[in-house]
Design a protein around this motif. Structure first.
Motif, PDB file in Angstrom:
ATOM      1  N   GLN A 120     -19.851   8.181 -14.215  1.00 17.14           N
ATOM      2  CA  GLN A 120     -20.503   7.270 -13.289  1.00 17.14           C
ATOM      3  C   GLN A 120     -19.461   6.537 -12.450  1.00 17.14           C
ATOM      4  O   GLN A 120     -18.310   6.386 -12.871  1.00 17.14           O
ATOM      5  N   SER A 121     -19.874   6.066 -11.283  1.00  6.95           N
ATOM      6  CA  SER A 121     -18.992   5.307 -10.408  1.00  6.95           C
ATOM      7  C   SER A 121     -19.841   4.485  -9.450  1.00  6.95           C
ATOM      8  O   SER A 121     -20.975   4.855  -9.138  1.00  6.95           O
ATOM      9  N   GLU A 122     -19.260   3.365  -8.982  1.00  5.60           N
ATOM     10  CA  GLU A 122     -19.972   2.492  -8.051  1.00  5.60           C
ATOM     11  C   GLU A 122     -18.971   1.712  -7.212  1.00  5.60           C
ATOM     12  O   GLU A 122     -17.902   1.337  -7.697  1.00  5.60           O
ATOM     13  N   GLY A 123     -19.312   1.486  -5.946  1.00  2.84           N
ATOM     14  CA  GLY A 123     -18.467   0.680  -5.066  1.00  2.84           C
ATOM     15  C   GLY A 123     -19.234   0.231  -3.846  1.00  2.84           C
ATOM     16  O   GLY A 123     -20.202   0.877  -3.440  1.00  2.84           O
ATOM     17  N   LYS A 124     -18.799  -0.871  -3.251  1.00  3.88           N
ATOM     18  CA  LYS A 124     -19.483  -1.430  -2.082  1.00  3.88           C
ATOM     19  C   LYS A 124     -18.586  -1.356  -0.857  1.00  3.88           C
ATOM     20  O   LYS A 124     -17.360  -1.336  -0.963  1.00  3.88           O
ATOM     21  N   LEU A 125     -19.226  -1.340   0.312  1.00  2.00           N
ATOM     22  CA  LEU A 125     -18.527  -1.313   1.596  1.00  2.00           C
ATOM     23  C   LEU A 125     -19.180  -2.333   2.523  1.00  2.00           C
ATOM     24  O   LEU A 125     -20.401  -2.357   2.667  1.00  2.00           O
ATOM     25  N   TYR A 126     -18.345  -3.177   3.137  1.00  2.00           N
ATOM     26  CA  TYR A 126     -18.817  -4.152   4.128  1.00  2.00           C
ATOM     27  C   TYR A 126     -18.043  -3.910   5.419  1.00  2.00           C
ATOM     28  O   TYR A 126     -16.818  -3.801   5.398  1.00  2.00           O
ATOM     29  N   ILE A 183      -6.824   3.563  -8.804  1.00  2.00           N
ATOM     30  CA  ILE A 183      -8.277   3.359  -8.769  1.00  2.00           C
ATOM     31  C   ILE A 183      -8.795   3.364 -10.198  1.00  2.00           C
ATOM     32  O   ILE A 183      -8.560   4.321 -10.941  1.00  2.00           O
ATOM     33  N   ARG A 184      -9.504   2.342 -10.559  1.00  2.00           N
ATOM     34  CA  ARG A 184     -10.087   2.260 -11.895  1.00  2.00           C
ATOM     35  C   ARG A 184     -11.247   3.256 -12.006  1.00  2.00           C
ATOM     36  O   ARG A 184     -12.060   3.382 -11.088  1.00  2.00           O
ATOM     37  N   GLY A 185     -11.319   3.966 -13.113  1.00  2.00           N
ATOM     38  CA  GLY A 185     -12.453   4.861 -13.365  1.00  2.00           C
ATOM     39  C   GLY A 185     -13.744   4.065 -13.296  1.00  2.00           C
ATOM     40  O   GLY A 185     -13.830   2.949 -13.801  1.00  2.00           O
ATOM     41  N   GLY A 186     -14.745   4.615 -12.646  1.00  2.00           N
ATOM     42  CA  GLY A 186     -16.022   3.920 -12.488  1.00  2.00           C
ATOM     43  C   GLY A 186     -16.148   3.189 -11.166  1.00  2.00           C
ATOM     44  O   GLY A 186     -17.145   2.519 -10.923  1.00  2.00           O
ATOM     45  N   LYS A 187     -15.134   3.324 -10.304  1.00  2.00           N
ATOM     46  CA  LYS A 187     -15.154   2.636  -9.014  1.00  2.00           C
ATOM     47  C   LYS A 187     -15.080   3.632  -7.861  1.00  2.00           C
ATOM     48  O   LYS A 187     -14.535   4.714  -7.988  1.00  2.00           O
ATOM     49  N   CYS A 188     -15.635   3.235  -6.720  1.00  2.00           N
ATOM     50  CA  CYS A 188     -15.553   3.999  -5.477  1.00  2.00           C
ATOM     51  C   CYS A 188     -14.664   3.233  -4.509  1.00  2.00           C
ATOM     52  O   CYS A 188     -14.730   2.007  -4.451  1.00  2.00           O
ATOM     53  N   LEU A 189     -13.869   3.967  -3.766  1.00  2.00           N
ATOM     54  CA  LEU A 189     -12.978   3.375  -2.783  1.00  2.00           C
ATOM     55  C   LEU A 189     -13.239   4.041  -1.445  1.00  2.00           C
ATOM     56  O   LEU A 189     -13.289   5.265  -1.357  1.00  2.00           O
ATOM     57  N   VAL A 190     -13.427   3.234  -0.408  1.00  2.00           N
ATOM     58  CA  VAL A 190     -13.629   3.754   0.937  1.00  2.00           C
ATOM     59  C   VAL A 190     -12.378   3.425   1.735  1.00  2.00           C
ATOM     60  O   VAL A 190     -11.908   2.292   1.727  1.00  2.00           O
ATOM     61  N   LYS A 191     -11.819   4.445   2.409  1.00  2.00           N
ATOM     62  CA  LYS A 191     -10.608   4.213   3.193  1.00  2.00           C
ATOM     63  C   LYS A 191     -10.624   5.072   4.447  1.00  2.00           C
ATOM     64  O   LYS A 191     -11.465   5.939   4.609  1.00  2.00           O
ATOM     65  N   LYS A 192      -9.691   4.773   5.324  1.00  2.00           N
ATOM     66  CA  LYS A 192      -9.506   5.561   6.538  1.00  2.00           C
ATOM     67  C   LYS A 192      -8.135   6.216   6.433  1.00  2.00           C
ATOM     68  O   LYS A 192      -7.148   5.542   6.161  1.00  2.00           O
ATOM     69  N   CYS A 225     -23.218  -1.738   2.167  1.00  2.00           N
ATOM     70  CA  CYS A 225     -23.885  -0.702   1.381  1.00  2.00           C
ATOM     71  C   CYS A 225     -23.179  -0.510   0.050  1.00  2.00           C
ATOM     72  O   CYS A 225     -22.041  -0.943  -0.150  1.00  2.00           O
ATOM     73  N   ILE A 226     -23.868   0.140  -0.843  1.00  2.00           N
ATOM     74  CA  ILE A 226     -23.327   0.452  -2.160  1.00  2.00           C
ATOM     75  C   ILE A 226     -23.370   1.968  -2.350  1.00  2.00           C
ATOM     76  O   ILE A 226     -24.356   2.619  -1.995  1.00  2.00           O
ATOM     77  N   PHE A 227     -22.284   2.502  -2.858  1.00  2.00           N
ATOM     78  CA  PHE A 227     -22.209   3.916  -3.225  1.00  2.00           C
ATOM     79  C   PHE A 227     -22.300   3.998  -4.744  1.00  2.00           C
ATOM     80  O   PHE A 227     -21.636   3.231  -5.451  1.00  2.00           O
ATOM     81  N   LYS A 228     -23.119   4.923  -5.240  1.00  2.00           N
ATOM     82  CA  LYS A 228     -23.256   5.123  -6.682  1.00  2.00           C
ATOM     83  C   LYS A 228     -23.219   6.613  -6.992  1.00  2.00           C
ATOM     84  O   LYS A 228     -23.813   7.411  -6.271  1.00  2.00           O
ATOM     85  N   TYR A 229     -22.524   6.948  -8.055  1.00  2.00           N
ATOM     86  CA  TYR A 229     -22.551   8.310  -8.586  1.00  2.00           C
ATOM     87  C   TYR A 229     -23.036   8.200 -10.022  1.00  2.00           C
ATOM     88  O   TYR A 229     -22.416   7.534 -10.855  1.00  2.00           O
ATOM     89  N   GLU A 230     -24.183   8.801 -10.297  1.00  2.00           N
ATOM     90  CA  GLU A 230     -24.726   8.834 -11.652  1.00  2.00           C
ATOM     91  C   GLU A 230     -25.642  10.036 -11.797  1.00  2.00           C
ATOM     92  O   GLU A 230     -26.309  10.444 -10.847  1.00  2.00           O
ATOM     93  N   LYS A 231     -25.622  10.631 -12.971  1.00  2.00           N
ATOM     94  CA  LYS A 231     -26.436  11.810 -13.282  1.00  2.00           C
ATOM     95  C   LYS A 231     -26.204  12.938 -12.276  1.00  2.00           C
ATOM     96  O   LYS A 231     -27.133  13.631 -11.874  1.00  2.00           O
TER      97      LYS A 231
END
Length: 130
Positions: free
Chosen positions: A48-54, A13-22, A71-77
């Motif tokens: 910080q991090s960001e990722g989308k889920l469809y 997983i690249r730093g700055g990214k979100c991953l959604v899994k089961k 949707c988009i997941f974001k982690y900041e501040k």
């Protein structure tokens, strides 16, 4: 960053990214459709991090009528947020599909969190830190 699941297959997983899994292993993707999600938040050097889920039903054309989740997941501040990108926000698929994120893993935190608050409910959430 490397995260290993229970079968020891590496997931990069690249730093700055979100991953959604089961996490639950099933015979098919259809069998795991209603299983809960795990969200992995891999922070970058700016914390910080960001990722989308469809998600759609996977077999019909109802996505063309807006029946999907995007949707988009974001982690900041120090705050993890989720924003629905599908307009209108309410649709039949969202009403019928009530699968939740049960586990959130944040990788690369600079400091140990003192508490975690669900901003929708104002309630404190229990967590483990390692």
């Amino acid at each position: 960053m490397i995260v290993k699941d229970e079968t020891s297959v590496p997931c990069f997983i690249r730093g700055g990214k979100c991953l959604v899994k089961k996490d639950t292993l099933r015979q098919s993707s259809e069998a795991m459709f209603n299983d809960p999600f795990t969200l992995i938040v891999a922070l970058d050097s700016n914390q910080q991090s960001e990722g989308k889920l469809y998600i759609d039903d996977g077999h019909s054309f109802n996505y063309s009528k807006g029946d999907y989740i995007y949707c988009i997941f974001k982690y900041e501040k120090g705050v993890l947020s989720s924003t629905n990108l599908n307009k209108p926000i309410k649709n039949k698929f969202i009403d019928d599909y009530n699968v939740e994120v049960h586990i959130i893993k944040v990788i690369g935190l600079n400091a140990h969190p003192k508490k975690i608050i669900n901003q929708s409910t104002g309630k404190e959430i229990s967590f483990t830190f390692s």
